[in-house]
Design an enzyme around this catalytic site. Sequence first.
Site, PDB file in Angstrom:
ATOM      1  N   CYS A  85       0.833  -1.196   0.000  1.00  0.00           N
ATOM      2  CA  CYS A  85       0.000   0.000   0.000  1.00  0.00           C
ATOM      3  C   CYS A  85       0.875   1.256   0.000  1.00  0.00           C
ATOM      4  CB  CYS A  85      -0.984  -0.035   1.163  1.00  0.00           C
ATOM      5  SG  CYS A  85      -2.367   1.115   0.972  1.00  0.00           S
ATOM      6  N   HIS A 202      -3.462  -5.529   1.027  1.00  0.00           N
ATOM      7  CA  HIS A 202      -2.822  -5.747   2.327  1.00  0.00           C
ATOM      8  C   HIS A 202      -2.796  -7.230   2.708  1.00  0.00           C
ATOM      9  CE1 HIS A 202      -2.488  -1.572   3.961  1.00  0.00           C
ATOM     10  NE2 HIS A 202      -3.471  -1.335   3.103  1.00  0.00           N
ATOM     11  N   GLU A 204      -1.093  -8.551   5.076  1.00  0.00           N
ATOM     12  CA  GLU A 204      -1.017  -8.672   6.536  1.00  0.00           C
ATOM     13  C   GLU A 204      -2.403  -8.632   7.173  1.00  0.00           C
ATOM     14  OE1 GLU A 204      -1.159  -4.231   5.970  1.00  0.00           O
ATOM     15  OE2 GLU A 204      -0.424  -5.986   4.876  1.00  0.00           O
TER      16      GLU A 204
END
Length: 229
Positions: A85, A202, A204
Site C-alpha cells: 500500500c 494488504h 497482513e
Amino acid sequence: MTVAIIRFGGSNCDRDAERALEHLEVDAEIVWHEDGLPEDTTGVVLPGGFSYGDYLRAGAMAARSPILEEVREAAADGVPVLGVCNGAQIGCESGLTEGAFTTNESARFQCEHVYLRVERDDTRWTAAYEEGEVIEVPIAHGEGRYEVDDDRLEELEADDRILFRYCDADGKLTEEANPNGSKNNVAGVLGERETVAVLMPHPERATLPDIGPTDGQGILRGFDGASGA
C-alpha cells in the site's frame, strides 16, 4: 535474522505487519527510519499508512529518507523487500519498482475485499499459490491506481514482472473487478530483482485466522528463512 519493518511518520500498518509475521513465526522488528537498518536485517517491509500525510504525493517524502538508500543497497544484495500500500507507493517513488500509484478512478478512499489473480507461482512471494489461483485480500487506499507508460508496461509484461492482477471470483480480468482503475488490472509488480515486490492490497490483513480470510499468508511467507540469498 530479522525482517525490518520500517516506520515513518504516519505509518499505521507497521504493527499489523509485525503481528502477521510473528504469527507465521518470522522474526520481525519495527525500525524507525532515522535509525537505519539493523545489521542482522534479512528482509524489509515498507508498510502501509499515510507517511507524512501523503504530502506532495503519496510516498514521495518517505522515499527520500536516507534509509531508502540502505534498502536499495540491501535489495541489490538480494535481501527480500516487500512494499504494501503506502509502502508500494514508496517503492515506486524510490525506484525499487517501475510505475506509480495515483488517485483512484473513483476519486475516493476505498476499503473493501478484492480478488487477485496470481500471475506467477515461481517467486518467493507466490510460491504458496498456483499460477492462475484467485485469492481474496483487502484494500484500503485513496491512491492505488497503478500507472505506467505503455512501452514500459509492455516491457514489464515481456519480462514477466506482473505479480498480481485484480480479477473477479472466477479469475476474469473485468473492468468491474478493478477497484481503482489500475492499468491492465495490475495490483502488484516485481522489481528488477524478483526478491523485490510491491502491491497495493494488504496481505497482513488477511493472515490472522481470528479476524478473517487468511489468503495473504502465502505472500508474507516469502520471508520464511530469508537470508539475503
